[in-house]
Design an enzyme around this catalytic site. Structure first.
Site, PDB file in Angstrom:
ATOM      1  N   LYS A 124     -13.828  -2.651   5.562  1.00  0.00           N
ATOM      2  CA  LYS A 124     -13.431  -1.512   4.736  1.00  0.00           C
ATOM      3  C   LYS A 124     -14.622  -0.621   4.375  1.00  0.00           C
ATOM      4  O   LYS A 124     -14.557   0.610   4.514  1.00  0.00           O
ATOM      5  CB  LYS A 124     -12.767  -2.018   3.460  1.00  0.00           C
ATOM      6  CG  LYS A 124     -12.420  -0.939   2.462  1.00  0.00           C
ATOM      7  CD  LYS A 124     -12.221  -1.511   1.071  1.00  0.00           C
ATOM      8  CE  LYS A 124     -13.556  -1.984   0.486  1.00  0.00           C
ATOM      9  NZ  LYS A 124     -13.450  -2.372  -0.924  1.00  0.00           N
ATOM     10  N   THR A 125     -15.706  -1.222   3.921  1.00  0.00           N
ATOM     11  CA  THR A 125     -16.859  -0.431   3.479  1.00  0.00           C
ATOM     12  C   THR A 125     -17.464   0.349   4.637  1.00  0.00           C
ATOM     13  O   THR A 125     -17.856   1.511   4.487  1.00  0.00           O
ATOM     14  CB  THR A 125     -17.924  -1.348   2.844  1.00  0.00           C
ATOM     15  OG1 THR A 125     -17.328  -2.096   1.785  1.00  0.00           O
ATOM     16  CG2 THR A 125     -19.077  -0.536   2.290  1.00  0.00           C
ATOM     17  N   ASP A 182     -12.148   4.490  -3.131  1.00  0.00           N
ATOM     18  CA  ASP A 182     -12.223   3.071  -2.776  1.00  0.00           C
ATOM     19  C   ASP A 182     -11.401   2.248  -3.765  1.00  0.00           C
ATOM     20  O   ASP A 182     -11.216   2.647  -4.917  1.00  0.00           O
ATOM     21  CB  ASP A 182     -13.691   2.633  -2.799  1.00  0.00           C
ATOM     22  CG  ASP A 182     -13.900   1.262  -2.166  1.00  0.00           C
ATOM     23  OD1 ASP A 182     -12.979   0.782  -1.478  1.00  0.00           O
ATOM     24  OD2 ASP A 182     -14.987   0.686  -2.356  1.00  0.00           O
ATOM     25  N   GLU A 183     -10.897   1.086  -3.325  1.00  0.00           N
ATOM     26  CA  GLU A 183     -10.145   0.150  -4.174  1.00  0.00           C
ATOM     27  C   GLU A 183      -8.984   0.860  -4.897  1.00  0.00           C
ATOM     28  O   GLU A 183      -8.777   0.695  -6.104  1.00  0.00           O
ATOM     29  CB  GLU A 183     -11.077  -0.508  -5.204  1.00  0.00           C
ATOM     30  CG  GLU A 183     -12.278  -1.226  -4.619  1.00  0.00           C
ATOM     31  CD  GLU A 183     -11.933  -2.528  -3.921  1.00  0.00           C
ATOM     32  OE1 GLU A 183     -10.735  -2.817  -3.785  1.00  0.00           O
ATOM     33  OE2 GLU A 183     -12.866  -3.258  -3.527  1.00  0.00           O
ATOM     34  N   GLN A 215      -4.525  -7.326  -2.611  1.00  0.00           N
ATOM     35  CA  GLN A 215      -5.659  -7.741  -3.428  1.00  0.00           C
ATOM     36  C   GLN A 215      -5.673  -7.035  -4.784  1.00  0.00           C
ATOM     37  O   GLN A 215      -6.717  -6.931  -5.422  1.00  0.00           O
ATOM     38  CB  GLN A 215      -6.978  -7.480  -2.693  1.00  0.00           C
ATOM     39  CG  GLN A 215      -7.138  -8.313  -1.431  1.00  0.00           C
ATOM     40  CD  GLN A 215      -8.531  -8.215  -0.838  1.00  0.00           C
ATOM     41  OE1 GLN A 215      -9.505  -8.742  -1.373  1.00  0.00           O
ATOM     42  NE2 GLN A 215      -8.634  -7.535   0.296  1.00  0.00           N
ATOM     43  N   ARG A 255     -11.526 -15.706   0.908  1.00  0.00           N
ATOM     44  CA  ARG A 255     -12.980 -15.643   0.692  1.00  0.00           C
ATOM     45  C   ARG A 255     -13.723 -16.530   1.691  1.00  0.00           C
ATOM     46  O   ARG A 255     -14.922 -16.377   1.891  1.00  0.00           O
ATOM     47  CB  ARG A 255     -13.357 -16.129  -0.717  1.00  0.00           C
ATOM     48  CG  ARG A 255     -12.852 -15.331  -1.904  1.00  0.00           C
ATOM     49  CD  ARG A 255     -13.079 -13.855  -1.805  1.00  0.00           C
ATOM     50  NE  ARG A 255     -11.933 -13.200  -1.183  1.00  0.00           N
ATOM     51  CZ  ARG A 255     -11.967 -11.978  -0.665  1.00  0.00           C
ATOM     52  NH1 ARG A 255     -13.079 -11.291  -0.652  1.00  0.00           N
ATOM     53  NH2 ARG A 255     -10.880 -11.443  -0.136  1.00  0.00           N
TER      54      ARG A 255
END
Length: 723
Positions: free
Chosen positions: A45-46, A227-228, A258, A604
Site C-alpha cells: 500500500k505505501t 491514507d487509511e 482492517q 501480521r
C-alpha cells in the site's frame, strides 16, 4: 518552481513503474476521477501511495503545492515524504502533506478571524481541556462526582468527531454535557484557543460560512490522496468530501477489513459507501500479498469472510510452498499458556532467529502480566509495544503505593502518591504544610501527615487525613488475621480507588479495572504482601537492564501496520476475544470489528502464526471455565491444525507428507491423534483435569458437564473421553 519533465528523471527513479505488479501500476496511473484502492494487508500500500504521488509530479500533472496528501500520523507523513523525495531525486517541498489536524491548522492560521480566533491561537492538550471543564463545572455548581469531567470531555470529543457543533447536539440524555459544551466553546474563544476536535470542526464551519474560501482550496488542490481511509471519522469524511468537489480527483487508500478503531470514532461505513458518494469511482483491489505464506493468508481470509459489512477481496501470494499450517493450541490455563509460548520462543531462539521477529498479541492489556512474569523467569528479554509494562501502569503503581504504605508506614513517596488519589479534599497547600512539618521535626512525610491530621485544628483536609490513617491502621491490624489477598482487595475497595475507576467513563477505565483485578491475582501467588512487593521491585530492576533484541508484546490494536516472522495470538476464548464489551456496546457491528481484529492479528505473521486459548482462566472471581473463541471455528480447516491441551488433534485435518512442522517446539503433528465423539445427555465422561462427570446438556460441540468434584462446567466435546 518548474515542473519536473519526464527527461529530468533521475536514474534512481526512472524505473519507478517497472517494479509494480499490474494492479499496483493501474492504481498509480489511474490519476483522473475518484479512485478507491482497496489494499489488503502486506500488498504494498505505501509503495503504491508514494509512487502515485511521485508519478503525478513527475509527469507534470500538478505542482507540489497543488497536491494534498493526508496521513493519520506524523511518522507516516515523514516516511511518505522521504520516499517521494527518493523517487523524485529532489525535494518535494511545497506539497500539502500531513495529518488531518496539521493540514487544518495551516488553513485556520490564515482564516482564524473568520471563526472568531486570532491567527496565533493556542491548541489545548488533554490536561488543559480537563482543567477548563473543571472550571466550568465549578462555576455552574455542577457536582464533579456525579458528572465526571473526563466523561463530559469524552462526550464533547465524540460530538466533534461526528461534526456536531454545540448548537446541533440533541438535548435529552446528555443535557448537562450539552450545556457545558456551549460554555466550553465560548470560553475557548475568549482564551483564543482550540482543541484537536475544533481543528476539523472550525474548518468545516469556515467552508460552510465562506464559500469563497472553500472554492479557493477546491481549485488549488488538483489531486488529493488519503491514507487509511477506513479509519476516518465523520468530521474527516465531510472535510474530504467538500474539498473533493473541486477537481473530483480524490484517491483513497484503505482496507475495510482492517477498520479496528470504531471505539475512537472511526466509521467503516465511509469506505463501504465510497462508490455511492463518488459516482463513477474506479475501485482497484490490491490482493497480491508480499508478506505471508499461503496458509496464513488462507486462514486470515477465511476468518474475515464471515463479516457481512465488507467490500470483499481475497489475498494470495505466488511464493513457492504453502508454508506451515496455522497452529491452534489449547492449554489448560493461563499459566500453561505462558509456559507453552515461552518454550516455543526458546526453541526459536535456539534456531538462531532474532527475538525482535517474534510478537505476542493479546486482546486486553491485563493479559501481558502472565507473559512478563514467565519471560523474567526464563531470562527472555521483552518489550511492551504501544504501552507500559504491567507494573509500570499508572493504576498498578497507585495500587502498589497503597500496599507499600500498608507494610511500611514511613514510605513518604508512596504516601504522597496516593494521599489524594482518589480525591479526599487534601490540596497542595496541605501537602506543602506537611512537607514543612516533616523537615522541621526530622520525621517521615507520612508521620508528619499523621501529626498534622491529629492537630486540634478544624478543616476538611484534617478530617480526611484522620480517616485515611484510621483506615490504614485498621487494614494493617487485619494483616495478622485475614488472608493477605483479601486485605489487598479491601484496601483498593474501601479506599475508593476501584470505585473511582468504576465511575470513570473514559475509554481506558475498563482496562484499568481489568489490570487491578489481574494485580490481585498476581498477589495470590505469594504468601505475604512484603514478598510480593519485593518481587515487583526485582521485576522493575530487571526491566531497566533489558537488551535490544527483545520479544514484542502488545495488544492487537497496537499491532496494526507491523509484521513479524512468528506471531502468537494469545487468549482466543469466548468472553475475552471477541471482547464482550464491544458486542454489548454496538452489537453485530462490534462483533464484526472484533473479527477484523483477528484478521489483523493473523496477517501480521510472515512465516508462522500460532493461536492459543485456555480451558480455564483465573479471573478476579476465581477460576472461570473457558471455551475456544467462535473465531477459531471460522478458520478453514485446510489452513490450520487444532491441538487439544492433552495433545490430541481436535480437527480432522489430514496432513500431506510434505507439510512442514507446524510447531517449533516438541509437538510433532505426525504423532497427533484425532478424536471423534458422539455423546448423549446422561453419558459418563472423563476429563484429564476435572475428572469424572455426567453430561447434563449438549449445544453443538459444547457439553455442559456436572463433574463429581469440580461442579458444572462447559467443555468442548474433543476434550473429554467416555468413562
Amino acid at each position: 518552481m518548474e515542473l519536473l519533465a519526464e527527461n529530468d528523471m533521475t536514474e534512481a527513479g526512472s524505473d519507478y513503474l517497472s517494479s509494480l505488479n499490474p494492479p499496483q501500476r493501474h492504481a498509480v496511473e489511474t490519476t483522473e476521477g475518484p479512485v478507491l484502492i482497496l489494499a489488503g494487508a502486506g500488498t504494498g500500500k505505501t509503495r503504491v501511495l508514494t509512487t502515485r504521488l511521485a508519478h503525478i509530479l513527475k509527469t507534470g500533472l500538478a505542482y507540489p503545492g497543488e497536491v494534498l496528501a493526508v496521513t493519520f500520523t506524523n511518522k507516516a507523513a515523514q516516511e511518505m515524504k522521504n520516499r517521494i523525495t527518493h523517487l523524485l531525486g529532489r525535494s518535494s517541498d511545497g506539497m500539502w502533506l500531513g495529518t488531518f489536524h496539521s493540514l487544518c491548522v495551516r488553513i485556520l492560521r490564515k482564516y482564524a478571524e473568520s471563526i472568531g480566533l486570532q491567527s496565533n491561537f493556542t491548541i489545548l492538550d488533554t490536561d488543559d481541556q480537563l482543567r477548563l471543564i473543571k472550571q466550568i463545572l465549578k462555576a455552574e455548581n455542577i457536582d464533579e462526582k456525579q458528572h465526571l469531567p473526563k466523561m463530559i470531555l469524552s462526550i464533547i470529543s465524540r460530538w466533534k468527531d461526528r461534526a456536531l457543533t454545540h448548537t446541533q447536539v440533541k438535548r435529552g440524555e446528555h443535557d448537562i454535557a450539552a450545556n457545558v459544551y456551549q460554555i466550553y466553546q465560548e470560553r475557548l474563544l475568549v482564551l483564543n484557543a482550540a482543541d484537536f476536535g475544533d481543528l476539523l470542526l472550525h474548518c468545516l464551519t469556515l467552508f460552510k460560512n465562506f464559500p469563497d474560501v472553500l472554492r479557493f482550496y477546491q481549485e488549488r488542490f488538483k489531486y488529493m490522496l488519503v491514507d487509511e481511509y477506513q479509519d476516518t471519522n465523520v468530521a474527516q469524511y465531510l472535510w474530504l468530501r467538500l474539498l473533493a468537489q473541486g477537481s473530483h480527483n480524490l484517491c483513497c487508500v484503505g482496507d475495510d477489513d482492517q477498520s479496528i478503531y470504531g471505539w475512537r470514532g472511526a466509521e467503516v461505513g465511509n469506505i463501504l459507501k465510497f462508490e455511492k458518494d463518488f459516482p463513477g469511482a474506479t475501485v482497484i483491489k490490491l490482493e497480491q500479498n508480499y508478506r505471508s505464506t499461503s496458509h496464513i493468508l488462507g486462514a486470515a481470509s477465511g476468518l474475515i469472510a464471515h463479516n457481512a459489512g465488507r467490500l470483499g477481496k481475497t489475498l494470495w501470494t505466488d511464493e513457492k510452498g504453502d508454508g506451515e499450517l496455522l497452529l491452534v493450541r489449547g492449554t489448560w490455563d493461563s499459566g500453561d499458556e505462558a509456559r507453552f509460548i515461552g518454550d516455543e520462543i526458546e526453541a526459536i531462539q535456539r534456531q538462531g532467529q532474532a527475538l525482535g521477529e517474534i510478537a505476542i498479541l493479546v486482546r486486553a492489556g491485563f493479559q501481558t502480566r502472565e507473559f512478563e512474569e514467565r519471560f523474567l523467569k526464563l531470562g527472555i528479554p521483552y518489550r511492551v509495544v504501544g504501552g507500559l509494562r504491567f507494573y509500570e501502569r499508572m493504576e498498578i503503581r497507585d495500587a502498589l503505593a497503597y500496599l507499600r504504605l500498608l507494610v511500611q508506614p514511613d514510605d513518604g513517596l508512596a504516601f504522597e502518591r496516593i494521599i489524594n488519589t482518589p480525591r479526599r479534599g487534601i490540596g497542595e497547600s496541605t501537602i506543602q504544610a506537611i512537607h514543612v512539618m516533616a523537615r522541621e521535626q526530622g520525621v517521615s512525610l507520612s508521620k508528619a501527615a499523621r501529626y498534622y491530621g491529629e492537630a486540634d485544628i478544624k478543616g476538611a483536609a484534617r478530617t480526611a487525613l484522620r480517616k485515611f490513617f484510621d483506615d490504614m491502621d485498621r487494614w494493617r491490624s487485619l494483616l495478622e488475621i485475614e488472608p493477605h489477598v483479601e486485605i489487598a482487595k479491601m484496601v483498593l475497595d474501601e479506599s475508593g480507588y476501584t470505585t473511582m475507576w468504576r465511575e470513570d467513563k473514559s475509554a481506558d477505565a475498563p482496562g484499568r479495572l481489568e489490570n487491578l483485578k489481574e494485580l490481585v491475582l498476581a498477589i495470590e501467588d505469594f504468601q505475604f504482601i512484603p514478598g510480593f512487593l519485593e518481587h515487583v521491585s526485582l521485576v522493575m530492576d530487571n526491566n531497566q537492564q533489558a537488551k535490544e533484541d527483545m520479544v514484542n508484546v502488545m495488544t492487537l490494536h497496537s499491532a496494526k501496520g507491523l509484521e513479524f516472522n512468528t506471531v502468537f495470538l494469545a487468549g482466543w476464548e469466548e468472553g475475552l476475544f471477541p471482547h464482550p464489551r464491544s458486542m454489548q456496546d454496538t452489537g453485530q457491528s462490534g462483533l464484526e470489528e472484533e473479527r477484523r481484529l483477528g484478521y489483523v492479528g493473523i496477517s501480521r505473521a510472515k512465516k508462522r502464526s500460532i493461536i492459543t486459548y485456555c480451558l480455564q482462566r483465573r479471573m478476579h472471581k476465581g477460576w472461570q471455565t473457558a471455551i475456544p473463541s467462535r473465531f477459531i471455528k471460522e478458520i478453514p480447516n485446510q489452513h490450520m491444525i487444532h491441538i487439544n491441551p492433552n495433545g490430541t488433534q481436535a480437527n480432522a485435518q489430514l496432513l500431506k507428507p510434505a507439510t512442514p512442522r507446524i510447531s517449533i517446539g516438541d509437538f510433532d503433528p505426525s504423532k497427533a491423534t484425532v478424536s471423534y465423539h458422539a455423546f448423549a445427555i446422561g453419558d459418563r465422561i472423563f476429563h484429564q483435569k476435572f475428572g469424572y462427570g455426567e453430561i447434563m446438556e449438549i449445544s453443538g460441540d459444547t457439553l455442559n458437564i456436572e463433574f463429581d468434584h469440580s461442579g458444572c462446567k462447559k467443555i468442548i466435546a474433543d476434550f473429554v473421553d467416555r468413562a
